[in-house]
Scaffold this active site. Structure first.
Site, PDB file in Angstrom:
ATOM      1  CG  HIS A 131      -1.848  -1.180   1.243  1.00  0.00           C
ATOM      2  ND1 HIS A 131      -1.458  -2.415   1.705  1.00  0.00           N
ATOM      3  CD2 HIS A 131      -3.129  -1.329   0.826  1.00  0.00           C
ATOM      4  CE1 HIS A 131      -2.463  -3.265   1.595  1.00  0.00           C
ATOM      5  NE2 HIS A 131      -3.485  -2.639   1.064  1.00  0.00           N
TER       6      HIS A 131
ATOM      7  N   GLY B  13      -3.364  -3.831  11.327  1.00  0.00           N
ATOM      8  CA  GLY B  13      -3.741  -4.287  10.003  1.00  0.00           C
ATOM      9  C   GLY B  13      -5.242  -4.501   9.963  1.00  0.00           C
TER      10      GLY B  13
ATOM     11  CG  HIS C 277      -6.089   2.035  -0.254  1.00  0.00           C
ATOM     12  ND1 HIS C 277      -6.344   2.594   0.969  1.00  0.00           N
ATOM     13  CD2 HIS C 277      -5.967   0.711  -0.046  1.00  0.00           C
ATOM     14  CE1 HIS C 277      -6.376   1.648   1.886  1.00  0.00           C
ATOM     15  NE2 HIS C 277      -6.150   0.489   1.305  1.00  0.00           N
TER      16      HIS C 277
ATOM     17  CD  GLU D 196     -19.410  -7.035  24.911  1.00  0.00           C
ATOM     18  OE1 GLU D 196     -19.389  -6.336  23.870  1.00  0.00           O
ATOM     19  OE2 GLU D 196     -20.393  -7.098  25.663  1.00  0.00           O
TER      20      GLU D 196
ATOM     21  CG  PHE E  22     -21.698 -11.364  24.774  1.00  0.00           C
ATOM     22  CD1 PHE E  22     -22.432 -11.677  23.634  1.00  0.00           C
ATOM     23  CD2 PHE E  22     -22.363 -11.271  25.974  1.00  0.00           C
ATOM     24  CE1 PHE E  22     -23.806 -11.877  23.701  1.00  0.00           C
ATOM     25  CE2 PHE E  22     -23.734 -11.471  26.046  1.00  0.00           C
ATOM     26  CZ  PHE E  22     -24.460 -11.768  24.912  1.00  0.00           C
TER      27      PHE E  22
ATOM     28  CG  HIS F 252     -27.277 -13.846  26.788  1.00  0.00           C
ATOM     29  ND1 HIS F 252     -27.980 -13.372  25.708  1.00  0.00           N
ATOM     30  CD2 HIS F 252     -27.049 -12.771  27.588  1.00  0.00           C
ATOM     31  CE1 HIS F 252     -28.178 -12.062  25.860  1.00  0.00           C
ATOM     32  NE2 HIS F 252     -27.616 -11.667  26.977  1.00  0.00           N
TER      33      HIS F 252
END
Lengths: 672, 672
Positions: free
Chosen positions: B35, B124, B265, B414, B440, B476
């Site tokens: 890049h 990254g 880019h 989280e 989670f 959950h």
């Protein structure tokens, strides 16, 4: 002494809202578990929404043009269950409320899609609802553009809590909705300043209104316990040409001793507290008892949309039969009629041309063929369009100025993309697919799990599916991701070996009605392996014989994706040594597992040594290496043992020992 | 015709920045990959930062009080490599730049922690850097409060791109930093309006400056190619009492034909384009050639901090020897001296009391004992403090008014928590642990993978580790998460069976220096199983014999966590039938795998039928069910086959058939 002025000024409203609050208290007490505070806090907002704004017909919860109501703060599930019960949902009986959070009940701890009509999506993992709501609102725009506002013209409402707005996925949703100017998306923020650990400012001091404004939303505010302010804010929001957020100042666990505390967030089960709270509400009825006048008032709300619904049906009847059939088909999620023929034609051309292609490029060819015959597809990518090869078949970009566009620039928002895809599919009428690098399934995982749990047939186009990604290095190289995705229930993980398998994979993915698919696609080119055309979709078998052993079968090489070509090369080496070697392509373990045992034994008979070749970790492969009296010491694995590295792909395959020679040598070693 | 005014007005600056730009062009051309645009766009900002503000000593990149520089836009890795090379890092030789993105080079496609000094963290995956930077800045606050500003007083700088800011994790980071008033965190936003797919507004129209302000940041703006404006903005930001964001208006791929385009880019490798660009820069040197005067100027910058560093060493020498030793110990990540003794004492008390405890509660007891003797721990939770049992041992809350607090209310974030934990650990001096529900881990996965990849010894306290969570339901309840975590390389997944194993798990986790640990902890109570005290840490064996068969050994029951108690009950049933049954506790597969084969064969000898019991999916268990001549048909699994459900925990275990009777029956069936 009143709890809020509305208790005196709007007694009819108050009683309706009190019914929600007291059913919540009773259900949580019966379950001795749950979250009381949120429904108690948002009951006024929900009552005004249902009474004056939400377009729905309780007798026909599947009405395609209903407003969608998403409870992003899913822990407040009793709010939704109470609303469904009160408005007259036949499925949401009082017994269901009494069985809140019990085995077999429709009233799970968090709203579970499929448990009852009116539960538009599964929520509970915070932030998912608001991000899914964006997909619902996008679907409405897509279908309104395609079928006209006589058939599609509805709002998407979402109640979100502080937790939803702290989760990062909410930012992705807010940004996407703002860019897309989803004016029919209205988020009602339950601004109660309480989380489980305490007041919100213990962890966050974000000015949420400024934050939404910064992403192009209209923002309104109201006292969430004043029905007139609520009504006014909602009325204004509906007029906006942007997505709207209404900050509703509320008191969690309103009217209880736990009001405005984190205790109020959880289960209020103390009998005295419950009694005192009901008394404060002026509610002098037994548990689960709703007086007839209040129930009637709610049922009238539930019937409010019946005339609208009838008018809508008339409008639907007025369109052509073929258009009606098409609308019904896409809403039902049935695959396009010409899908199978289209895929067969493509496979024929591949069998003739035998193209060496990256499977991501083959995927583009499949989409080039399929998108024109499948108007319901809506593609996209998380800013990797050219890499994922997802913009294909002449589709245009979906944007505020072109709602007929069928390609979404989701931005660098994998999680928001996946959640939006859930909403797009759940709305009906749209078949979403979206791409990113396979490694960044990590970012999308919260929503991808919900695809699986809900049975949403979204298609995840995950390219760059191994160290074959090359120079970008280990942060971008999946090694454990195939295992992670395969471990997820109700998810088809399809890793095609060549162009033909890729076309078959798309057919499988688009045929699904209750299972998401992952297409694991290569960056690097790989030869065509299926050298004769078969009308049958062999990939749908999950695993099949790609090449049979010559003479006595001493070894079976199993592989997926680009490593099938390596296995084919290894087979050549072994057969040259006189070692009869079968190659099994296993593009989809889940489908292979679903075959009958006879098929699995046919493909993987006992006896020969087994070596699996996959440019990922071994984790999970022992299922196939040891089956059917197979012994571990007669099986081996050629693949990764840890993270990858940055180098050209061919160097990485060599350095990590994922080569035909290594696979052949492993077989020789096992044969001793 | 100049590219920017600075080319004429600030020729010395220009040349230094041009060195970064041309090294980038040359390295990307050599690699034919990478890049180019980002380093070319941000070279001016980086030059000013390094020349005038960044506190560092190129000769001593490990100086604990250096400023930390985090390249969140990690694809622009050549910016960092060029800076390290130019300022005189001994490791970052010109050869390394020439080998950009090649096997074995320090110059991976994205910056990889551990590849060279000066790479403070792996970046990254977008958004990780900015979220990790928050952890670095928190660590600085923690250590400054503990050791004083004479030893700790530095900034954390972060360059973030549009992609970083679109990723949801950035919002979690911004919110957390704003609340924590991390005034020494300064984010330099590369505001170039370009992403891979095109201009930013194709996907986002967020006013980023307003967004940061909304979360309590100071916001500044500058022309990112005007060295004076850059300097002024940085100077102002350093004065702020809040975290600062500087919006740097830049041109991606500055000065090339691809400037301001998405083509810019990526990899600019066209020889003509490279030549034209260098000519436009006024750069008439060969590939990888930096004229001596420019290199000297950069090396002077690299040496700029030497005096500061020497003064710092003098200040360190002036503190007491014990304080120096303690500072060195925590910066090295060595465990506290009294850790082993403390855990042994705790185990003794458990062996005496035999407490029935949820392992999350046992974990709290462990932390009650460990936190007082481990000043480097910094605990926290993503708004589940009372559920994760993570606030223990009398530690106070870390907040702007109390930097000696050792407990972080991370909020409902989280992912941001996990990324911050990476930064806290990478900074050195802090041992972070943080809790959420195991389910989670999905949300945190992007950062947890980087913990593993970097070898960051963070401790993830994942409670509610199965359907034992109960009523909250399938959203959950982890079922595939143990597999997902175990599939991740370099991660210890420890699922302790009782209080003693939990204490041992904490000892293991805190001894790690290059491996993250996951503690999978139960919500529900489970009996003490280890009925005699052993000084040895048996959990460190990964798997061991919890109970031996009486008489002839016909069966081995393997289990983890709360299911070990079920296996023990099943053993009783079987032994009552005369079936000699061994129970093996397998709290950590990774550690068991690391034992020598003799140990593994001792624990899991060939012969007896094997049944594994775990309230998760089978995925991965075949590794242990089929080993050592084990045959599939002589092995079985008692666990989950799909997602869970909402009901009380004991009902779920019964309904899903995870019971002692079911395990015993499986053994009986296998024995025939």
């Amino acid at each position: 002494m009143t709890i809020t002025p509305a208790q005196e000024t709007h007694p009819d409203h108050w009683k309706k809202a009190a019914a929600i609050r007291t059913l919540t208290l009773d259900a949580v007490a019966a379950a001795n578990s749950g979250h009381s505070g949120m429904p108690m806090g948002m009951a006024d907002v929900a009552t005004v929404l249902y009474e004056k704004h939400l377009k729905f017909d309780a007798a026909a919860p599947g009405w395609p043009d209903r407003d969608r109501f998403i409870l992003s703060a899913g822990h407040g599930s009793m709010l939704l269950y109470a609303l469904l019960h009160l408005t007259g949902s036949p499925e949401m009986t009082l017994d269901e409320l009494k069985n809140f959070r019990q085995w077999g009940a429709r009233t799970a701890g968090h709203p579970e899609y499929g448990h009852a009509p009116g539960i538009e999506t599964t929520t509970g993992p915070l932030g998912q609802g608001i991000a899914t709501a964006v997909g619902f609102a996008m679907a409405e725009e897509v279908l309104r553009a395609r079928y006209g506002r006589k058939l599609v013209d509805h709002y998407t409402w979402c109640i979100a809590g502080d937790g939803c707005l702290m989760e990062g996925v909410s930012q992705e949703a807010i940004g996407l909705a703002g860019k897309q100017e989803l004016s029919k998306l209205i988020v009602l923020w339950d601004n109660n300043n309480i989380t489980i650990d305490g007041t919100v400012d213990m962890a966050d001091r974000t000015d949420q209104m400024a934050r939404f404004r910064a992403s192009g939303w209209s923002v309104f505010e109201c006292d969430g316990h004043d029905p007139e302010e609520i009504d006014q804010a909602i009325t204004e929001a509906k007029k906006s040409q942007k997505p709207s957020m209404i900050a509703c100042r509320t008191h969690i666990a309103l009217g209880s001793a736990a009001q405005d505390t984190s205790k109020g967030h959880g289960a209020l089960t103390d009998a005295g507290l419950v009694a005192d709270t009901k008394a404060a509400y002026g509610w002098h009825h037994g548990p689960f008892e709703v007086p007839a006048d209040v129930k009637s008032a709610w049922e009238a709300i539930g019937a409010r949309g019946a005339a609208d619904h009838a008018a809508w049906r008339d409008r639907l009847d007025a369109v052509s039969a073929s258009r009606q059939a098409e609308f019904a088909r896409v809403m039902a999620g049935d695959p396009p009629k010409r899908l199978a023929a289209t895929v067969r034609a493509l496979k024929k051309s591949f069998a003739e041309d035998m193209p060496k292609l990256a499977t991501r490029a083959a995927s583009q060819k499949a989409l080039d063929a399929i998108n024109p015959i499948a108007p319901e597809t809506l593609g996209g990518s998380a800013d990797l369009t050219g890499s994922n090869n997802t913009k294909a078949g002449g589709i245009e970009v979906f944007e505020p100025g072109n709602r007929k566009g069928r390609y979404v620039h989701y931005g660098i928002r994998e999680h928001g993309m996946a959640a939006a895809m859930n909403g797009l599919a759940l709305h009906g009428g749209v078949k979403p697919y979206g791409g990113t690098f396979m490694c960044f399934a990590d970012y999308a995982r919260g929503a991808m799990r919900l695809s699986a749990l809900m049975g949403v047939p979204a298609v995840y186009v995950l390219s760059h599916d191994s160290i074959g990604l090359g120079e970008d290095g280990p942060t971008h190289q999946p090694v454990e991701h195939l295992a992670m995705l395969r471990a997820t229930p109700n998810t088809l993980v399809i890793r095609p070996a060549d162009a033909t398998e890729t076309a078959e994979a798309w057919e499988i993915a688009l045929e699904q009605k209750s299972t998401p698919s992952v297409l694991a696609l290569s960056r690097q080119g790989t030869p065509a392996l299926r050298d004769s055309y078969s009308a049958k979709n062999l990939t749908a078998r999950g695993g099949y014989i790609m090449a049979e052993a010559t003479g006595k079968r001493q070894a079976i090489l199993m592989a997926t994706g680009t490593e099938v070509a390596i296995a084919m090369e290894a087979r050549k080496l072994l057969e040259a040594d006189g070692i009869g070697t079968r190659v099994v392509s296993m593009p989809c373990w889940e489908l292979f597992e679903q075959q009958d045992e006879a098929w699995r034994r046919k493909v993987l008979p006992a006896g020969p040594v087994r070596v699996a070749v996959e440019a990922g970790l071994r984790f999970g492969w022992d299922r196939w290496l040891c089956d059917e009296r197979g012994r571990r010491e007669k099986a081996g694995f050629i693949g990764m043992e840890g993270f990858g590295a940055s180098a050209p792909a061919e160097v990485l395959y060599e350095k990590f020992g994922i080569t035909a020679e290594a696979a052949a040598q492993k077989v020789r070693d096992l044969l001793g």
